[in-house]
Design a protein around this motif. Structure first.
Motif, mmCIF file in Angstrom:
data_model
loop_
_atom_site.group_PDB
_atom_site.id
_atom_site.type_symbol
_atom_site.label_atom_id
_atom_site.label_comp_id
_atom_site.label_asym_id
_atom_site.label_seq_id
_atom_site.Cartn_x
_atom_site.Cartn_y
_atom_site.Cartn_z
ATOM 1 N N GLN A 146 -0.160 -49.110 0.078
ATOM 2 C CA GLN A 146 -0.426 -47.897 -0.843
ATOM 3 C C GLN A 146 -1.643 -47.336 -0.344
ATOM 4 O O GLN A 146 -2.774 -48.116 0.151
ATOM 5 C CB GLN A 146 -0.612 -48.544 -2.215
ATOM 6 N N THR A 147 -1.910 -46.113 -0.117
ATOM 7 C CA THR A 147 -3.379 -45.583 0.193
ATOM 8 C C THR A 147 -4.240 -45.203 -0.914
ATOM 9 O O THR A 147 -3.507 -45.164 -2.262
ATOM 10 C CB THR A 147 -3.098 -44.324 0.982
ATOM 11 N N ALA A 148 -5.386 -44.907 -0.777
ATOM 12 C CA ALA A 148 -6.308 -44.726 -1.896
ATOM 13 C C ALA A 148 -5.757 -43.527 -2.705
ATOM 14 O O ALA A 148 -6.138 -43.217 -3.969
ATOM 15 C CB ALA A 148 -7.700 -44.674 -1.292
ATOM 16 N N SER A 149 -5.064 -42.670 -2.041
ATOM 17 C CA SER A 149 -4.873 -41.259 -2.740
ATOM 18 C C SER A 149 -3.503 -41.380 -3.351
ATOM 19 O O SER A 149 -3.135 -40.331 -3.780
ATOM 20 C CB SER A 149 -4.711 -39.999 -1.527
ATOM 21 N N GLY A 150 -3.148 -42.659 -3.424
ATOM 22 C CA GLY A 150 -1.746 -42.631 -4.363
ATOM 23 C C GLY A 150 -0.425 -42.555 -3.485
ATOM 24 O O GLY A 150 0.565 -42.611 -4.073
ATOM 25 N N TRP A 151 -0.536 -42.310 -2.068
ATOM 26 C CA TRP A 151 0.849 -42.240 -1.440
ATOM 27 C C TRP A 151 1.082 -43.676 -1.241
ATOM 28 O O TRP A 151 0.150 -44.651 -0.845
ATOM 29 C CB TRP A 151 0.440 -41.430 -0.206
ATOM 30 N N LYS A 195 4.689 -39.965 -3.407
ATOM 31 C CA LYS A 195 3.558 -40.260 -4.608
ATOM 32 C C LYS A 195 3.911 -40.168 -5.941
ATOM 33 O O LYS A 195 4.546 -39.236 -6.358
ATOM 34 C CB LYS A 195 2.690 -38.836 -4.092
ATOM 35 N N PRO A 248 -1.734 -35.962 8.351
ATOM 36 C CA PRO A 248 -2.657 -35.509 7.600
ATOM 37 C C PRO A 248 -3.820 -34.557 8.154
ATOM 38 O O PRO A 248 -4.042 -34.610 9.446
ATOM 39 C CB PRO A 248 -3.488 -37.018 7.175
ATOM 40 N N ASP A 299 -8.381 -30.366 -2.197
ATOM 41 C CA ASP A 299 -7.392 -31.517 -2.825
ATOM 42 C C ASP A 299 -6.025 -30.675 -2.816
ATOM 43 O O ASP A 299 -5.045 -31.398 -3.509
ATOM 44 C CB ASP A 299 -8.126 -31.535 -4.449
ATOM 45 N N PRO A 326 -2.414 -30.296 -1.137
ATOM 46 C CA PRO A 326 -1.724 -31.112 -0.236
ATOM 47 C C PRO A 326 -1.471 -30.605 1.184
ATOM 48 O O PRO A 326 -0.336 -30.200 1.556
ATOM 49 C CB PRO A 326 -0.343 -31.503 -0.950
#
Ligand code: ZN
Length: 320
Positions: free
Chosen positions: A14-19, A43, A130, A147, A149
């Motif tokens: 899990q990444t900090a951005s919710g992915w 996500k 990314p 912000d 995507p």
């Protein structure tokens, strides 16, 4: 309950951005080599909706609670080895939420209206990644909030991929290339599509219609993506139920947009910007977002005579 995470492979992170990333199951089914670098990302939203993107082969799919599973979302679940009965159950659970959707307030109302206008799900380009520092710097220099995507790609040319969304589903994209060669953009756009409906906020009574995607991103406007507004786009914009202000580029092509806006009975704004500024994004870079919005609202005009006068003035200036 429909918890998509329970369907994912156990090897995931899990990444900090919710992915949540895991080995993408899509690529092999699409003639690509199997993913071993966890290039699939999902996500989930708090309401159990989710969107999926594969950084390897470009496959996208999404699920919105209250709606039928799309063809692409079903495919993804199949590739994740979710049994058919389970997929049907997810669909059934989702549709049970349909009736309460209408109780959830204004944004839901907007979504409901947009439901009537549908686009196909589309893939994004293959082999994206990314944003890197160079690409972020480019966006910052154009005062674009980071912000959204965005994705980045290097082949065949380096560029920023801007997904086109509609009701939070990916229905096309444009790529802004970062080298100096032409074309500067390529687009995968469906007829009648308007960019930026997902940028509109609940309480806004006005929708600002601009030409370009960066113009829209810099002020949360709607972009028609060329210097014309086709009938399908008009229907989509009207379905939002807001007052419309068209802000054309201040060039010859933009003046066609003015004529079209008058024909539709929409307000037009052609602010007096400092010399050299020809579109909303230029103005935001020069003066900031708030000042730009103020100039737009102050120059807003509904009288056809006044719009014609202002247009003549602009055209005259363009030709000298
Ligand atoms: Zn894939």
């Amino acid at each position: 309950m429909i918890d998509v995470v329970s369907f994912l492979p156990s090897k995931r992170k899990q990444t900090a951005s919710g992915w949540i990333s895991f080995n993408a199951p899509c690529c092999v089914h699409r003639g690509d080599t199997p993913d071993k670098r966890q290039r699939g990302g999902i996500k989930p939203s708090p309401d159990n909706s989710w969107s999926y993107h594969c950084f390897n082969c470009g496959y996208t799919a999404s699920f919105v609670l209250g709606r039928n599973l799309t063809f692409k979302a079903r495919k993804l679940l199949e590739w994740l080895n979710v049994p058919t009965e389970e997929i049907e159950r997810v669909n059934f659970e989702s549709l049970k939420h349909k009736s309460i959707e209408g109780l959830l307030g204004e944004r839901q109302e907007v979504i409901q209206r947009l439901h009537a206008i549908e686009f196909e799900d589309r893939d994004l380009p293959v082999t994206t990644e990314p944003l890197n520092e160079l690409a972020m710097e480019y966006l910052r220099s154009r005062q674009i909030p980071l912000d959204y995507p965005f994705l980045y790609k290097t082949m065949p040319r380096p560029g920023i991929v801007i997904p086109f969304t509609h009701n939070n589903q990916v229905v096309g994209h444009t790529t802004r290339f970062l080298d100096d060669r032409t074309p500067r953009y390529i687009q995968d756009i469906q007829h009648g599509y308007v960019f930026g409906t997902d940028l509109q906020k609940n309480k806004w009574q006005t929708a600002i219609v601009v030409e370009g995607v960066f113009d829209a991103l810099s002020i949360n406007g709607l972009a028609v993506l060329h210097a014309e507004i086709n009938d399908a786009q008009v229907r989509l914009i009207r379905s939002l139920g807001r007052e419309v202000v068209v802000v054309p580029d201040q060039d010859e092509a933009g003046m066609k947009l003015v004529d079209r806006a008058m024909e539709l009975g929409w307000a037009v704004s052609m602010p007096e910007w400092p010399t050299g500024i020809k579109d909303v994004n230029d103005a935001v870079i020069c003066m900031g977002k708030l000042a730009t919005l103020i100039t737009i609202m102050q120059a807003r005009e509904t009288s056809k005579i006044k719009i014609e006068l202002r247009k003549k003035q602009l055209v005259k200036r363009l030709r000298t």
